[in-house]
Design an enzyme around this catalytic site. Structure first.
Site, PDB file in Angstrom:
ATOM      1  N   SER A  76      77.585   7.382  38.550  1.00 28.59           N
ATOM      2  CA  SER A  76      77.427   7.843  36.721  1.00 28.59           C
ATOM      3  C   SER A  76      78.045   6.427  35.941  1.00 28.59           C
ATOM      4  O   SER A  76      78.086   6.118  34.948  1.00 28.59           O
ATOM      5  CB  SER A  76      78.692   8.964  36.998  1.00 28.59           C
ATOM      6  OG  SER A  76      79.695   9.010  37.498  1.00 28.59           O
ATOM      7  N   ASP A 123      87.086  10.386  30.118  1.00 30.39           N
ATOM      8  CA  ASP A 123      87.236  11.466  30.750  1.00 30.39           C
ATOM      9  C   ASP A 123      88.393  11.791  31.896  1.00 30.39           C
ATOM     10  O   ASP A 123      88.641  10.016  32.790  1.00 30.39           O
ATOM     11  CB  ASP A 123      86.725  12.244  31.109  1.00 30.39           C
ATOM     12  CG  ASP A 123      85.647  11.896  31.760  1.00 30.39           C
ATOM     13  OD1 ASP A 123      85.523  10.755  32.629  1.00 30.39           O
ATOM     14  OD2 ASP A 123      84.008  12.250  32.109  1.00 30.39           O
ATOM     15  N   HIS A 171      85.643   8.335  34.262  1.00 29.41           N
ATOM     16  CA  HIS A 171      84.777   7.769  33.757  1.00 29.41           C
ATOM     17  C   HIS A 171      85.196   6.541  32.062  1.00 29.41           C
ATOM     18  O   HIS A 171      86.275   7.188  31.320  1.00 29.41           O
ATOM     19  CB  HIS A 171      83.464   8.245  33.087  1.00 29.41           C
ATOM     20  CG  HIS A 171      82.914   8.990  33.987  1.00 29.41           C
ATOM     21  ND1 HIS A 171      82.567   9.822  34.068  1.00 29.41           N
ATOM     22  CD2 HIS A 171      82.084   8.523  35.172  1.00 29.41           C
ATOM     23  CE1 HIS A 171      82.136  10.476  35.215  1.00 29.41           C
ATOM     24  NE2 HIS A 171      81.993   9.262  36.336  1.00 29.41           N
TER      25      HIS A 171
END
Length: 357
Positions: free
Chosen positions: A48, A332, A335
């Site tokens: 991610s 978040d 990330h």
């Protein structure tokens, strides 16, 4: 024991800027020196931190508001409010961000000229607790495209760079599975690096001449872990696990460069870039000075049962976004924000010049 259990639980959460004219001109200058036959191609492998839209909409919050509110202005599959590491490295190379593999059939062929992004959020070197292609499978996708002549191998040899950013989710999966604890962590780390080495050599053998490999971030500084410390301090035990991983990784990259020569592998030090960025920072606003808690995420759930992007059955938002994402490092619980990635990029930028040597 309770401390280690808390760390394991937090690690489990892992899986769940505009560019200045000077930067663009500099990128094009290096690009011209590096490759006189056409545009460089960038191939992305990982999770991610570099995924720009491969993960399925049905399983990821990255396709829901408020992700993407800064760039491109709506959710687009990036795990951030805006740009991620992939976007900044592509800009450095003077090209557009490579098309996500999942979208390859829905774009004009001309958009494939910059390369392709095979990274899927939640994945790892090995299979993780998220259903998605591990690193070996991502490389399979790349090899199939070469076999299908989507990319001609001679062009790949002459003008390609790969970015590999992966392994954090492997640790999340390791601690998330029953029966695994810190005792066998060293052995697990060595198994990750052993398989990663096989995968890196394979990418090179497929024709990619330069491969940038990121170290893993300081796991103990991720909000998913620092939340238990009121976002005041990083967890040193978890950071030691990151340092051990990175030490072995760097040793292996050095061995590979001696074996293959031509300095094919370039390390990008995410660990120290993160550490440097999350130090307490003071910002000025008018005549007042205020201090930013860089360990605190900008977007959080209203309670522990919710996370960034959550809504209830009626569609009501169950998350809160900070007043100024532009000064937050973390977006978040795992990330970085666009601002965070820009700070990381600024730190690792000197290493990127090695991609042209």
């Amino acid at each position: 024991m309770e401390k280690q259990t808390t760390i394991a639980s937090c690690l489990f959460l892992l899986y769940i800027a505009t560019f200045t004219v000077a930067e663009v001109l500099e990128a094009h200058h290096h690009l011209h020196q590096h490759n006189s036959h056409g545009s460089v191609k960038l191939f992305i492998f990982g999770d991610s931190y570099v995924d720009t839209g491969n993960i399925r909409k049905s399983v990821s919050p990255s396709w829901k508001e408020p992700y993407g509110i800064t760039f491109p202005g709506k959710p687009a599959g990036r795990f951030s409010n805006g740009r991620v590491l992939t976007d900044y490295i592509a800009s450095f190379l003077g090209i557009r961000s490579p098309v996500p593999y999942a979208l390859r059939k829905f774009v004009k062929k001309s958009k494939l000229e910059s390369g392709m992004n095979f990274a899927f959020g939640g994945t790892g070197v090995f299979d993780t607790l998220v259903s998605g292609p591990n690193l070996t499978t991502q490389i399979d996708f790349f090899e199939h495209l070469l076999q299908q002549k989507v990319y001609v191998k001679n062009d790949v040899v002459n003008s390609s760079i790969a970015l590999v950013s992966i392994a954090g989710n492997d640790y999340a999966a390791h601690f998330g599975r029953p029966g695994h604890d810190t005792k066998d962590l060293a052995m697990f780390t060595k198994s990750i690096i052993k398989q990663l080495t096989v995968d890196l050599k394979r990418i090179h053998n497929l024709g990619v001449q330069k491969i940038a490999v990121t170290t893993i971030e300081p796991l103990g500084c991720l909000p998913g872990i620092t939340s238990s410390l009121s976002y005041q301090n990083c967890n040193e035990f978890a950071n030691m696990a990151s340092m051990f991983h990175n030490q072995i990784l760097l040793q292996k990259l050095e061995e590979l460069n001696k074996e293959i020569k031509n300095s094919a592998f370039v390390d990008l030090d995410l660990y120290n870039a993160f550490i440097s960025a999350v130090k307490p920072q003071k910002h000025h606003q008018g005549y007042s000075t205020f201090q930013i808690n860089t360990l605190k995420p900008c977007c959080v759930g209203v309670s522990n049962e919710y996370s960034c992007g959550s809504v209830d059955q009626t569609g009501a938002k169950k998350y809160i976004v900070c007043d100024n994402p532009d000064v937050s490092f973390f977006w978040d619980m795992v990330h970085p924000s666009q601002n965070g990635w820009h700070e990381v990029y600024a730190t690792i930028k000197p290493s990127l010049h090695q991609l042209y040597l």
